[in-house]
Write a protein that holds these residues in place. Structure first.
Motif, PDB file in Angstrom:
ATOM      1  N   PRO A  20       0.822  -1.201   0.000  1.00  0.00           N
ATOM      2  CA  PRO A  20       0.000   0.000   0.000  1.00  0.00           C
ATOM      3  C   PRO A  20       0.856   1.251   0.000  1.00  0.00           C
ATOM      4  N   ARG A  21       0.391   2.302  -0.677  1.00  0.00           N
ATOM      5  CA  ARG A  21       1.127   3.551  -0.761  1.00  0.00           C
ATOM      6  C   ARG A  21       0.392   4.654   0.006  1.00  0.00           C
ATOM      7  N   ARG A  22       1.159   5.620   0.456  1.00  0.00           N
ATOM      8  CA  ARG A  22       0.595   6.804   1.062  1.00  0.00           C
ATOM      9  C   ARG A  22       0.959   8.002   0.196  1.00  0.00           C
ATOM     10  N   ALA A  23       0.376   9.154   0.526  1.00  0.00           N
ATOM     11  CA  ALA A  23       0.641  10.353  -0.265  1.00  0.00           C
ATOM     12  C   ALA A  23       2.124  10.679  -0.240  1.00  0.00           C
ATOM     13  N   ILE A  24       2.682  10.993  -1.402  1.00  0.00           N
ATOM     14  CA  ILE A  24       4.088  11.337  -1.499  1.00  0.00           C
ATOM     15  C   ILE A  24       4.293  12.773  -1.060  1.00  0.00           C
ATOM     16  N   ARG A  25       5.219  12.983  -0.134  1.00  0.00           N
ATOM     17  CA  ARG A  25       5.453  14.330   0.344  1.00  0.00           C
ATOM     18  C   ARG A  25       6.906  14.765   0.183  1.00  0.00           C
ATOM     19  N   SER A  26       7.856  13.850   0.193  1.00  0.00           N
ATOM     20  CA  SER A  26       9.247  14.255   0.064  1.00  0.00           C
ATOM     21  C   SER A  26       9.647  14.452  -1.393  1.00  0.00           C
ATOM     22  N   LYS A  65      10.190  26.047  -2.212  1.00  0.00           N
ATOM     23  CA  LYS A  65       9.648  25.506  -0.962  1.00  0.00           C
ATOM     24  C   LYS A  65       9.458  23.993  -1.035  1.00  0.00           C
ATOM     25  N   ARG A  66       9.479  23.428  -2.256  1.00  0.00           N
ATOM     26  CA  ARG A  66       9.320  21.981  -2.401  1.00  0.00           C
ATOM     27  C   ARG A  66      10.636  21.224  -2.224  1.00  0.00           C
ATOM     28  N   ARG A  67      11.740  21.932  -2.187  1.00  0.00           N
ATOM     29  CA  ARG A  67      13.026  21.264  -2.020  1.00  0.00           C
ATOM     30  C   ARG A  67      13.051  20.507  -0.698  1.00  0.00           C
ATOM     31  N   ILE A  68      13.589  19.311  -0.737  1.00  0.00           N
ATOM     32  CA  ILE A  68      13.579  18.479   0.465  1.00  0.00           C
ATOM     33  C   ILE A  68      14.519  19.020   1.533  1.00  0.00           C
ATOM     34  N   VAL A  69      15.622  19.664   1.135  1.00  0.00           N
ATOM     35  CA  VAL A  69      16.560  20.189   2.128  1.00  0.00           C
ATOM     36  C   VAL A  69      16.026  21.512   2.657  1.00  0.00           C
ATOM     37  N   GLN A  70      15.419  21.434   3.824  1.00  0.00           N
ATOM     38  CA  GLN A  70      14.855  22.572   4.536  1.00  0.00           C
ATOM     39  C   GLN A  70      15.225  22.417   6.011  1.00  0.00           C
ATOM     40  N   PRO A  71      15.090  23.476   6.814  1.00  0.00           N
ATOM     41  CA  PRO A  71      15.490  23.367   8.231  1.00  0.00           C
ATOM     42  C   PRO A  71      14.844  22.211   8.979  1.00  0.00           C
ATOM     43  N   ALA A  72      13.546  21.978   8.777  1.00  0.00           N
ATOM     44  CA  ALA A  72      12.883  20.890   9.502  1.00  0.00           C
ATOM     45  C   ALA A  72      13.444  19.536   9.091  1.00  0.00           C
ATOM     46  N   PHE A  73      13.772  19.368   7.800  1.00  0.00           N
ATOM     47  CA  PHE A  73      14.334  18.106   7.329  1.00  0.00           C
ATOM     48  C   PHE A  73      15.734  17.905   7.898  1.00  0.00           C
ATOM     49  N   ALA A  74      16.530  18.968   7.957  1.00  0.00           N
ATOM     50  CA  ALA A  74      17.874  18.861   8.532  1.00  0.00           C
ATOM     51  C   ALA A  74      17.809  18.384   9.973  1.00  0.00           C
ATOM     52  N   GLU A  75      16.839  18.876  10.729  1.00  0.00           N
ATOM     53  CA  GLU A  75      16.685  18.453  12.117  1.00  0.00           C
ATOM     54  C   GLU A  75      16.221  17.005  12.194  1.00  0.00           C
ATOM     55  N   GLU A 132      24.092  25.934  -3.187  1.00  0.00           N
ATOM     56  CA  GLU A 132      24.149  27.119  -2.330  1.00  0.00           C
ATOM     57  C   GLU A 132      23.017  27.108  -1.309  1.00  0.00           C
ATOM     58  N   HIS A 133      21.830  26.665  -1.752  1.00  0.00           N
ATOM     59  CA  HIS A 133      20.683  26.557  -0.836  1.00  0.00           C
ATOM     60  C   HIS A 133      20.973  25.529   0.254  1.00  0.00           C
ATOM     61  N   MET A 134      21.491  24.361  -0.133  1.00  0.00           N
ATOM     62  CA  MET A 134      21.834  23.335   0.848  1.00  0.00           C
ATOM     63  C   MET A 134      22.829  23.874   1.872  1.00  0.00           C
ATOM     64  N   LEU A 135      23.835  24.554   1.385  1.00  0.00           N
ATOM     65  CA  LEU A 135      24.877  25.080   2.263  1.00  0.00           C
ATOM     66  C   LEU A 135      24.298  26.109   3.222  1.00  0.00           C
ATOM     67  N   GLU A 136      23.414  26.957   2.713  1.00  0.00           N
ATOM     68  CA  GLU A 136      22.790  27.981   3.555  1.00  0.00           C
ATOM     69  C   GLU A 136      21.957  27.340   4.657  1.00  0.00           C
ATOM     70  N   MET A 174      22.165  24.187   5.857  1.00  0.00           N
ATOM     71  CA  MET A 174      22.932  23.335   6.759  1.00  0.00           C
ATOM     72  C   MET A 174      23.897  24.121   7.638  1.00  0.00           C
ATOM     73  N   ASN A 175      24.394  25.243   7.154  1.00  0.00           N
ATOM     74  CA  ASN A 175      25.331  26.036   7.953  1.00  0.00           C
ATOM     75  C   ASN A 175      24.695  26.596   9.219  1.00  0.00           C
ATOM     76  N   VAL A 176      23.381  26.769   9.206  1.00  0.00           N
ATOM     77  CA  VAL A 176      22.712  27.300  10.393  1.00  0.00           C
ATOM     78  C   VAL A 176      21.916  26.222  11.132  1.00  0.00           C
ATOM     79  N   ALA A 177      21.924  24.990  10.623  1.00  0.00           N
ATOM     80  CA  ALA A 177      21.212  23.902  11.289  1.00  0.00           C
ATOM     81  C   ALA A 177      21.960  23.529  12.568  1.00  0.00           C
ATOM     82  N   PRO A 178      21.292  23.527  13.707  1.00  0.00           N
ATOM     83  CA  PRO A 178      21.975  23.203  14.967  1.00  0.00           C
ATOM     84  C   PRO A 178      22.425  21.753  15.019  1.00  0.00           C
ATOM     85  N   GLY A 179      23.571  21.547  15.690  1.00  0.00           N
ATOM     86  CA  GLY A 179      24.038  20.193  15.936  1.00  0.00           C
ATOM     87  C   GLY A 179      24.851  19.570  14.828  1.00  0.00           C
ATOM     88  N   TYR A 180      25.281  20.384  13.846  1.00  0.00           N
ATOM     89  CA  TYR A 180      26.070  19.885  12.719  1.00  0.00           C
ATOM     90  C   TYR A 180      27.409  20.615  12.622  1.00  0.00           C
TER      91      TYR A 180
END
Length: 243
Positions: free
Chosen positions: A20-26, A157-167, A190-194, A196-202
């Motif tokens: 069974p599949r669920r709605a794709i979000r990532s 906004k659809r890019r998977i690399v976002q602050p919530a995903f980094a956490e 550049e977006h990934m770097l931006e 991740m550079n401010v993501a806590p714990g990395y």
């Protein structure tokens, strides 16, 4: 265009044996015809290597029958890189996530052909898998190679690399574990770097350089070789969980 099949939305007709599949979000899914080998992978490989969300939080030692370094790859495309990494490191365990059914079949067929037993596969949304199935602090590496860059500004906004995903990734990694990203789109790098550079714990393993040289452990795909011949760049980022 990238290896990861995150292309415009389409519906795929499930087979009677499909989990069974669920709605794709990532990421979103595209349909595709199955070759004979890919269908063989689904028919024979899924019962051995397939995982579903309803299995809940996994006991990875029980799943693989041992304690070993663990890598999870999100969006393995047609599975060539994941298959190569698993074959080169039989002492390690790998989990792959991919919604493109022919890609899942191709990887499963490769596992059967090469006689590998150190890979397990999800064919559903990566965010759901991380939330519901992967224990915190259980991964040595999480790989995200050539995700959809969503290059139009209105789609960023659809890019998977976002602050919530980094956490979310940070929680799943062990302390000392590495989140390894690669992209052939400089603006996405550049977006990934931006993010991740401010993501806590990395900690950025490249330091002030930002990007690491292409790591030897990341296989070069046919797509990447073609891009190199055309003068396209590839950017690798490695962020280590330190907290």
């Amino acid at each position: 265009m990238s290896d990861t099949p995150e292309l415009p939305d389409s519906a795929e007709t499930p087979t009677p044996d499909s989990p069974p599949r669920r709605a794709i979000r990532s990421f979103v899914m595209r349909a595709g015809r199955m070759t004979e080998g890919q269908q063989k992978g689904i028919d024979q490989g899924w019962p051995r290597f397939g995982l579903t969300l309803d299995q809940g939080m996994l006991d990875l030692d029980a799943l693989f029958g041992r304690s070993a370094p663990r890598t999870l790859e999100i969006g393995f495309g047609m599975g060539h890189s994941l298959l190569e990494m698993a074959a080169a490191a039989p002492e390690q365990d790998f989990i792959g996530i991919e919604v493109h059914r022919p890609g899942v079949g191709a990887l499963l067929n490769g596992l059967l052909t090469e006689g590998l037993s150190n890979v397990r596969v999800f064919d559903c949304d990566a965010i759901e898998v991380l939330n519901r199935c992967i224990p915190d602090g259980s991964l040595d590496r999480l790989l995200l190679f050539f995700p959809d860059p969503w290059h139009k500004k209105k789609h960023h906004k659809r890019r998977i690399v976002q602050p919530a995903f980094a956490e979310q990734v940070r929680r799943k990694l062990k302390v000392g574990g590495v989140f390894h990203m690669a992209t052939d789109w400089e603006h996405y790098a550049e977006h990934m770097l931006e993010v991740m550079n401010v993501a806590p714990g990395y900690r950025n393993q490249a330091g002030e350089a930002g990007y690491v040289p292409r790591p030897e452990e990341r296989p070069i795909t046919k797509f990447e070789r073609r891009g190199e011949r055309l003068g396209h760049g590839v950017w690798d980022l490695k962020f280590e969980r330190v907290d």
